[in-house]
Every structure is written in C-alpha cells, then in structure tokens.
Design a protein around this motif. Structure first.
Motif, PDB file in Angstrom:
ATOM      1  N   UNK A 126      42.071  39.364  25.885  1.00  0.00           N
ATOM      2  CA  UNK A 126      41.169  39.797  26.951  1.00  0.00           C
ATOM      3  C   UNK A 126      40.454  38.599  27.566  1.00  0.00           C
ATOM      4  N   UNK A 127      40.027  37.678  26.736  1.00  0.00           N
ATOM      5  CA  UNK A 127      39.371  36.465  27.244  1.00  0.00           C
ATOM      6  C   UNK A 127      40.325  35.692  28.159  1.00  0.00           C
ATOM      7  N   UNK A 128      41.565  35.572  27.753  1.00  0.00           N
ATOM      8  CA  UNK A 128      42.560  34.865  28.570  1.00  0.00           C
ATOM      9  C   UNK A 128      42.839  35.611  29.878  1.00  0.00           C
ATOM     10  N   UNK A 129      42.869  36.936  29.822  1.00  0.00           N
ATOM     11  CA  UNK A 129      43.074  37.718  31.046  1.00  0.00           C
ATOM     12  C   UNK A 129      41.898  37.521  31.997  1.00  0.00           C
ATOM     13  N   UNK A 130      40.694  37.458  31.455  1.00  0.00           N
ATOM     14  CA  UNK A 130      39.511  37.238  32.282  1.00  0.00           C
ATOM     15  C   UNK A 130      39.529  35.847  32.913  1.00  0.00           C
ATOM     16  N   UNK A 131      40.036  34.872  32.179  1.00  0.00           N
ATOM     17  CA  UNK A 131      40.132  33.523  32.729  1.00  0.00           C
ATOM     18  C   UNK A 131      41.180  33.447  33.831  1.00  0.00           C
ATOM     19  N   UNK A 132      42.258  34.167  33.682  1.00  0.00           N
ATOM     20  CA  UNK A 132      43.378  34.053  34.610  1.00  0.00           C
ATOM     21  C   UNK A 132      43.273  34.967  35.823  1.00  0.00           C
ATOM     22  N   UNK A 133      42.717  36.162  35.648  1.00  0.00           N
ATOM     23  CA  UNK A 133      42.702  37.153  36.717  1.00  0.00           C
ATOM     24  C   UNK A 133      41.268  37.564  37.058  1.00  0.00           C
ATOM     25  N   UNK A 134      40.899  37.359  38.326  1.00  0.00           N
ATOM     26  CA  UNK A 134      39.542  37.691  38.782  1.00  0.00           C
ATOM     27  C   UNK A 134      39.236  39.180  38.637  1.00  0.00           C
ATOM     28  N   UNK A 135      40.253  40.021  38.755  1.00  0.00           N
ATOM     29  CA  UNK A 135      40.042  41.465  38.644  1.00  0.00           C
ATOM     30  C   UNK A 135      39.448  41.822  37.272  1.00  0.00           C
TER      31      UNK A 135
ATOM     32  N   UNK B  10      37.775  39.410  35.292  1.00  0.00           N
ATOM     33  CA  UNK B  10      36.528  38.650  35.222  1.00  0.00           C
ATOM     34  C   UNK B  10      35.402  39.374  35.963  1.00  0.00           C
ATOM     35  N   UNK B  11      35.733  39.949  37.126  1.00  0.00           N
ATOM     36  CA  UNK B  11      34.729  40.615  37.958  1.00  0.00           C
ATOM     37  C   UNK B  11      34.558  42.095  37.624  1.00  0.00           C
ATOM     38  N   UNK B  12      35.272  42.568  36.639  1.00  0.00           N
ATOM     39  CA  UNK B  12      35.218  43.981  36.215  1.00  0.00           C
ATOM     40  C   UNK B  12      35.488  44.939  37.368  1.00  0.00           C
ATOM     41  N   UNK B  13      36.461  44.601  38.191  1.00  0.00           N
ATOM     42  CA  UNK B  13      36.855  45.508  39.265  1.00  0.00           C
ATOM     43  C   UNK B  13      37.684  46.640  38.673  1.00  0.00           C
ATOM     44  N   UNK B  14      37.647  47.804  39.303  1.00  0.00           N
ATOM     45  CA  UNK B  14      38.480  48.910  38.823  1.00  0.00           C
ATOM     46  C   UNK B  14      39.955  48.514  38.857  1.00  0.00           C
ATOM     47  N   UNK B  15      40.612  48.681  37.740  1.00  0.00           N
ATOM     48  CA  UNK B  15      42.015  48.261  37.617  1.00  0.00           C
ATOM     49  C   UNK B  15      42.963  49.306  38.202  1.00  0.00           C
ATOM     50  N   UNK B  16      44.044  48.809  38.777  1.00  0.00           N
ATOM     51  CA  UNK B  16      45.087  49.674  39.319  1.00  0.00           C
ATOM     52  C   UNK B  16      45.721  50.474  38.185  1.00  0.00           C
ATOM     53  N   UNK B  17      46.116  51.687  38.514  1.00  0.00           N
ATOM     54  CA  UNK B  17      46.883  52.481  37.556  1.00  0.00           C
ATOM     55  C   UNK B  17      48.186  51.725  37.311  1.00  0.00           C
ATOM     56  N   UNK B  18      48.576  51.551  36.061  1.00  0.00           N
ATOM     57  CA  UNK B  18      49.802  50.836  35.730  1.00  0.00           C
ATOM     58  C   UNK B  18      49.616  49.324  35.646  1.00  0.00           C
ATOM     59  N   UNK B  19      48.372  48.878  35.511  1.00  0.00           N
ATOM     60  CA  UNK B  19      48.109  47.432  35.426  1.00  0.00           C
ATOM     61  C   UNK B  19      48.809  46.824  34.211  1.00  0.00           C
ATOM     62  N   UNK B  20      49.032  47.631  33.180  1.00  0.00           N
ATOM     63  CA  UNK B  20      49.717  47.123  31.990  1.00  0.00           C
ATOM     64  C   UNK B  20      51.143  46.691  32.326  1.00  0.00           C
ATOM     65  N   UNK B  21      51.805  47.444  33.179  1.00  0.00           N
ATOM     66  CA  UNK B  21      53.175  47.079  33.581  1.00  0.00           C
ATOM     67  C   UNK B  21      53.165  45.812  34.436  1.00  0.00           C
ATOM     68  N   UNK B  22      52.163  45.680  35.296  1.00  0.00           N
ATOM     69  CA  UNK B  22      52.031  44.465  36.103  1.00  0.00           C
ATOM     70  C   UNK B  22      51.822  43.248  35.196  1.00  0.00           C
ATOM     71  N   UNK B  23      50.995  43.424  34.182  1.00  0.00           N
ATOM     72  CA  UNK B  23      50.724  42.318  33.253  1.00  0.00           C
ATOM     73  C   UNK B  23      51.967  41.933  32.471  1.00  0.00           C
TER      74      UNK B  23
END
Length: 139
Positions: A18-27, A29-42
């Motif tokens: 999670x820390x690495x995801x926050x460092x890499x993706x602003x979504x 880090x900024x706690x923006x609502x995640x897209x449905x299916x974000x796990x597949x994108x990741x």
C-alpha cells in the motif's frame, strides 16, 4: 516499482504494498475514489503482484477513515492515471457516510470508557490512600 510480492522471501506485506502504491499513484496518495476494477488495472501495470496481498492492501486503503470521508462526498471515481472512470453511486456514498458515522461513534464510546476507567482508577487510588492513612503503621 519493486514490490514485496516479486522478492523471494517471507509472506508479502500488504502495508508495504500500500505504501508503494501511494508513492507511485496519486489516486492512492490523495485518497480519491478508486475505479471499479482497479485491482485488474494494477495487475496489468505491476506484473507479479500477489492477488491476496493486493486484496488486503486495497481493503486497508478503502476502509481508512480518510478514504471513507472522501467517498461520502464524491461524485466521480478515478483510474490509476487520475482520470475519471465512472461515478460514485448514491448507495456507495451513503455506505461510506454510514461507516464514517459508525467509526466516530465507536471512537466516542472508546473515549468514554477510557475516561470512566481513569476515573475509577483515581477513586480506587484515593480510597487506598485513605486506608493507608487510617491503618498504616505510625513510627
């Protein structure tokens, strides 16, 4: 991004991921609502992710109070690039608002119990002090 899932060794660490995801993706880090299916994108963007570790990391993120507060007032969801990717339904906003309300209620209850325990400890200490004064040996 080097993830604990691609390094040989012990169990993958969801907090580290999670820390690495926050460092890499602003979504994240900024706690923006995640897209449905974000796990597949990741999984498409970060090869070698352990699915179970990713699920736990995403659950930690989406259950965080900051994320829930954002969700309770949000209208759009965002993909990994920060682009709008669907909308937050009224049901999801209501659910997030209810979870925030419940979390605050629990915190208030815990604070009340802590104050009561401290008050009880203070009364017990005072009572023991009076007993020592009354029955303690005098030189």
């Amino acid at each position: 991004m080097t993830t604990p899932t691609t390094n040989p060794g012990p169990e993958p660490n969801p907090r580290q991921l999670l820390k690495e995801l926050q460092e890499r993706f602003a979504v994240f880090r900024d706690c923006q609502p995640l897209a449905i299916g974000i796990d597949k994108q990741l999984q498409a963007r970060v090869p070698g992710l352990d699915r179970k570790t990713l699920r736990v990391a995403l659950a930690m993120h989406t259950h965080a109070l900051r994320y829930l507060k954002t969700m309770s007032g949000a209208t759009d969801r965002f993909d990994l690039d920060g682009l709008p990717s669907g909308e937050v339904t009224e049901a999801h906003r209501s659910h997030a608002a209810e979870m925030v309300k419940e979390r605050r209620r629990k915190q208030a209850d815990e604070r009340k119990l802590q104050r009561e325990a401290e008050e009880q400890a203070r009364r017990t200490s005072e009572k023991l002090g009076r007993l020592v004064d009354k029955f303690g040996r005098k030189p």
